[in-house]
Structures are given as structure tokens and as C-alpha cells.
Design a protein around this motif. Sequence first.
Motif, PDB file in Angstrom:
ATOM      1  N   HIS A 196       6.565  50.710  12.571  1.00  0.00           N
ATOM      2  CA  HIS A 196       7.964  50.868  12.190  1.00  0.00           C
ATOM      3  C   HIS A 196       8.755  49.595  12.461  1.00  0.00           C
ATOM      4  N   ASP A 197       8.494  48.974  13.613  1.00  0.00           N
ATOM      5  CA  ASP A 197       9.283  47.823  14.045  1.00  0.00           C
ATOM      6  C   ASP A 197       8.650  46.480  13.699  1.00  0.00           C
ATOM      7  N   ALA A 198       7.512  46.500  12.978  1.00  0.00           N
ATOM      8  CA  ALA A 198       6.930  45.227  12.536  1.00  0.00           C
ATOM      9  C   ALA A 198       7.965  44.412  11.779  1.00  0.00           C
ATOM     10  N   ALA A 199       8.802  45.125  11.023  1.00  0.00           N
ATOM     11  CA  ALA A 199       9.830  44.438  10.246  1.00  0.00           C
ATOM     12  C   ALA A 199      10.747  43.610  11.127  1.00  0.00           C
ATOM     13  N   ASN A 200      11.056  44.122  12.317  1.00  0.00           N
ATOM     14  CA  ASN A 200      11.940  43.388  13.222  1.00  0.00           C
ATOM     15  C   ASN A 200      11.354  42.031  13.584  1.00  0.00           C
ATOM     16  N   SER A 201      10.034  41.987  13.758  1.00  0.00           N
ATOM     17  CA  SER A 201       9.374  40.767  14.194  1.00  0.00           C
ATOM     18  C   SER A 201       9.106  39.801  13.048  1.00  0.00           C
ATOM     19  N   LEU A 250       9.079  58.551  11.466  1.00  0.00           N
ATOM     20  CA  LEU A 250       8.412  58.662  10.169  1.00  0.00           C
ATOM     21  C   LEU A 250       9.412  58.916   9.047  1.00  0.00           C
ATOM     22  N   ILE A 251      10.436  59.700   9.330  1.00  0.00           N
ATOM     23  CA  ILE A 251      11.465  59.966   8.317  1.00  0.00           C
ATOM     24  C   ILE A 251      12.184  58.676   7.932  1.00  0.00           C
ATOM     25  N   THR A 252      12.628  57.906   8.945  1.00  0.00           N
ATOM     26  CA  THR A 252      13.378  56.686   8.655  1.00  0.00           C
ATOM     27  C   THR A 252      12.478  55.594   8.082  1.00  0.00           C
ATOM     28  N   TRP A 253      11.204  55.574   8.500  1.00  0.00           N
ATOM     29  CA  TRP A 253      10.259  54.612   7.911  1.00  0.00           C
ATOM     30  C   TRP A 253      10.098  54.896   6.427  1.00  0.00           C
ATOM     31  N   TYR A 254       9.954  56.184   6.059  1.00  0.00           N
ATOM     32  CA  TYR A 254       9.781  56.559   4.653  1.00  0.00           C
ATOM     33  C   TYR A 254      11.015  56.178   3.834  1.00  0.00           C
ATOM     34  N   LEU A 255      12.193  56.336   4.431  1.00  0.00           N
ATOM     35  CA  LEU A 255      13.440  56.014   3.730  1.00  0.00           C
ATOM     36  C   LEU A 255      13.754  54.527   3.743  1.00  0.00           C
ATOM     37  N   GLY A 256      12.961  53.740   4.504  1.00  0.00           N
ATOM     38  CA  GLY A 256      13.200  52.301   4.571  1.00  0.00           C
ATOM     39  C   GLY A 256      14.383  51.916   5.423  1.00  0.00           C
ATOM     40  N   LEU A 257      14.761  52.778   6.373  1.00  0.00           N
ATOM     41  CA  LEU A 257      15.902  52.499   7.243  1.00  0.00           C
ATOM     42  C   LEU A 257      15.422  52.012   8.605  1.00  0.00           C
ATOM     43  N   PRO A 258      15.903  50.856   9.063  1.00  0.00           N
ATOM     44  CA  PRO A 258      15.472  50.328  10.369  1.00  0.00           C
ATOM     45  C   PRO A 258      16.183  51.008  11.523  1.00  0.00           C
ATOM     46  N   ILE A 308      23.286  50.442  23.349  1.00  0.00           N
ATOM     47  CA  ILE A 308      23.438  50.781  21.936  1.00  0.00           C
ATOM     48  C   ILE A 308      24.590  50.012  21.322  1.00  0.00           C
ATOM     49  N   VAL A 309      25.679  49.917  22.073  1.00  0.00           N
ATOM     50  CA  VAL A 309      26.875  49.239  21.572  1.00  0.00           C
ATOM     51  C   VAL A 309      26.742  47.721  21.659  1.00  0.00           C
ATOM     52  N   LEU A 310      26.209  47.234  22.800  1.00  0.00           N
ATOM     53  CA  LEU A 310      26.225  45.796  23.051  1.00  0.00           C
ATOM     54  C   LEU A 310      25.113  45.020  22.362  1.00  0.00           C
ATOM     55  N   SER A 311      23.918  45.618  22.203  1.00  0.00           N
ATOM     56  CA  SER A 311      22.790  44.819  21.705  1.00  0.00           C
ATOM     57  C   SER A 311      23.024  44.228  20.321  1.00  0.00           C
ATOM     58  N   PRO A 312      23.508  44.996  19.325  1.00  0.00           N
ATOM     59  CA  PRO A 312      23.764  44.341  18.038  1.00  0.00           C
ATOM     60  C   PRO A 312      24.906  43.335  18.109  1.00  0.00           C
ATOM     61  N   GLY A 313      25.910  43.637  18.958  1.00  0.00           N
ATOM     62  CA  GLY A 313      27.034  42.714  19.089  1.00  0.00           C
ATOM     63  C   GLY A 313      26.621  41.402  19.723  1.00  0.00           C
ATOM     64  N   ILE A 314      25.787  41.480  20.770  1.00  0.00           N
ATOM     65  CA  ILE A 314      25.300  40.253  21.417  1.00  0.00           C
ATOM     66  C   ILE A 314      24.421  39.464  20.454  1.00  0.00           C
ATOM     67  N   THR A 352      15.226  46.974  19.680  1.00  0.00           N
ATOM     68  CA  THR A 352      14.902  45.723  18.988  1.00  0.00           C
ATOM     69  C   THR A 352      15.476  45.735  17.581  1.00  0.00           C
ATOM     70  N   THR A 353      15.542  46.916  16.972  1.00  0.00           N
ATOM     71  CA  THR A 353      16.085  47.035  15.616  1.00  0.00           C
ATOM     72  C   THR A 353      17.559  46.683  15.595  1.00  0.00           C
ATOM     73  N   HIS A 354      18.321  47.253  16.521  1.00  0.00           N
ATOM     74  CA  HIS A 354      19.752  46.959  16.584  1.00  0.00           C
ATOM     75  C   HIS A 354      19.976  45.464  16.799  1.00  0.00           C
ATOM     76  N   THR A 355      19.164  44.898  17.680  1.00  0.00           N
ATOM     77  CA  THR A 355      19.354  43.498  18.062  1.00  0.00           C
ATOM     78  C   THR A 355      19.146  42.561  16.886  1.00  0.00           C
ATOM     79  N   ILE A 356      18.021  42.693  16.179  1.00  0.00           N
ATOM     80  CA  ILE A 356      17.731  41.757  15.092  1.00  0.00           C
ATOM     81  C   ILE A 356      18.642  42.006  13.898  1.00  0.00           C
ATOM     82  N   THR A 357      19.036  43.264  13.671  1.00  0.00           N
ATOM     83  CA  THR A 357      19.965  43.538  12.571  1.00  0.00           C
ATOM     84  C   THR A 357      21.306  42.874  12.834  1.00  0.00           C
TER      85      THR A 357
END
Length: 337
Positions: free
Chosen positions: A28-33, A98-106, A142-148, A281-286
Amino acid sequence: MEALQLGLPAIAVIVLVALAFDFINGLHDAANSIATVVSTRVLSPKLAVLWAAFFNFIAFLFFGLHVATTIGTGLVDPLVMDPAVILAALIGAIGWNLITWYLGLPSSSSHALVGGIAGAGIAKAGFGAIIGSGFTKTAVAIVLSPGIGLLLALFLMLVLSWALRRAAPFTVDRQFRHWQLFSAALYSLGHGGNDAQKTMGIIAVLLFSQGMLGDTFHVPFWVIIACQLAMGLGTMMGGWRIVRTMGSRITDLKPYQGFCAETAGAITLFGATWLGIPVSTTHTITGAIVGVGSARRTSAVRWGLAGRIVWAWVLTIPASGIVAWLSYLLVASVLRP
């Protein structure tokens, strides 16, 4: 509260389910890397997943086990964390992944697991089973990681844009194709260091609940290796639906922009892992990719897609928690005499 004791075969099955979650986490998170390094065409998809999987696997050499301790003992009362709770938590997290992987949502595998643990723990012992400080730390992340990630990427972009303002675009592109290999390796180290530890914590608390670790909670070495290997193998399989979303649909990237996004993400993950925070990791890289796009102009970011991703983040903990809560009712009826 009656402790649930299982035989070795049943424990082995739950360990395998945990490793399956770790494998799906890597998938699922291969995309992040790899999304940025693939979208900038620095590496082919096959080479990119091999590169990321290698650094995912060796991450245990660089980090302590603070995140594993948080997951194992810092979210739900360890006395509540019996095999039924653990199995239900894993079912909730795997189902949502699995649901979010199928929908293509990180969405976040980390928060799917956190939601699963919470939902199963509440199903067994009510809201009193939740350890407030552990969930507060996770909620702040949850709040800080994407912001940082966004702010660091934006800062790096501004610094590099000023430093390279007189350089020829071709020269910049060629140089950062090499530098992006380094930043992708750092990000994969951070990913492996933070995410694999979550499964380590789950397996260790399972063994601890069955009296197999003695009186002191710790993570056995074989658990560390098994979790790092499962995540590395999952990463090698690649999550191509999400790679497309992360690598090109949020914003278009060039090598130096990919370098900024990955470096910002890596710095955030390294800090969180050392602090024992199970950050996404998803929040961070996004957030970092959005920061890179915003450095050019705000219209370079596809904000409609970013909004869909944010909704997936918001829903992850409650959705996986509900699945885990329902799963506990079924699992407990099967495992308990």
C-alpha cells in the motif's frame, strides 16, 4: 478481566495475519517511497521498488524500537490487548487498507492500525481501555505530519530555487537525478523504520499477553527481522494505483522537486521515529508533494484530488475502528470458550 490464552498454532496464525498486514502495508505504501522517483523518471518502476525495498529492510539498523513500544503498550491498556483484540484490530486495518488501495487513495496504514486497535479495545472493555496520552500523541501527529512535510519541502524549494537561479535547467536536472537516489533512500529508511515497527509492536504485545516474553515487554529479534522482511517484500510488489495518484496526479514533479519532497519527508519521519510517534508516512509525503507544488504556484496543485485524499485520512481511524469493533464481536465468540 479474564485473560484469553491460546495454543501455539492459534498464536502462529495471528502472527501470520500480522505479517500479512505488514506486507499489505508495504504494498500500500510503496507509492510513498517510490512515487516521486518514478514520476521524475530517475528510476524505472521495477528498479525503484527494489531500491525502496532494500532500504525498508535495513531500517532496523538505524532506529530504536520506540514506535513499537507505543503501538504495543501506549494506545490501549496492555491488559486489554489479548489475541481476540489484536486479531480484530488487524482485520479492521487490513480491510480499510485494501479498500483504499483498490480506490487508489493514499490513506494511512498507520492510522488504520491505530483505529483498529481502538475499535477492538473499546469493543472489549469500553472507552476506559484507551490510553489518552498515546492517542493524543497520535492525534497531534495526524495534524502536524503533513504540515511539517509541506513546510520543509516549501523551505527546501525556496532555498534551492535561489541557489540554482543562474544554473542551466539541463544541468540542474542531471545533477538532481543523482541526488534524488539519495533522498529516495533516506525516505525509504524512514518509512521502514516507522511503519514496520507498528507490526513489531502488535506481535510483541501478542506474545507478551500469552506470557511468552517474561515479565518485561520487549521486541524479540526474530520479530524485528520478520517484520522488516514482510514490509520489504510488500514494497517490491508495488502499489501502482497509488503511485499514479502520488507521483503525477497531485502535481507534476521534476528531479530537484522530487529531491525536496523526499528529503522533507525523510526528516519528518526520522524525527517522529526517534520520538516514538507512529506517524503516517502517507500524510508526510503527501504534504511534502503539495508543498513542492505550492512553491511554484498554488494552481500547480490539483486541490480537488488533495481534498479527496484528506477525506480518506479523516475517515481512516473511525472506519477501521468500526470494522475492528464488529470483527471483535465475531472473533471473540470464536476464540473464547
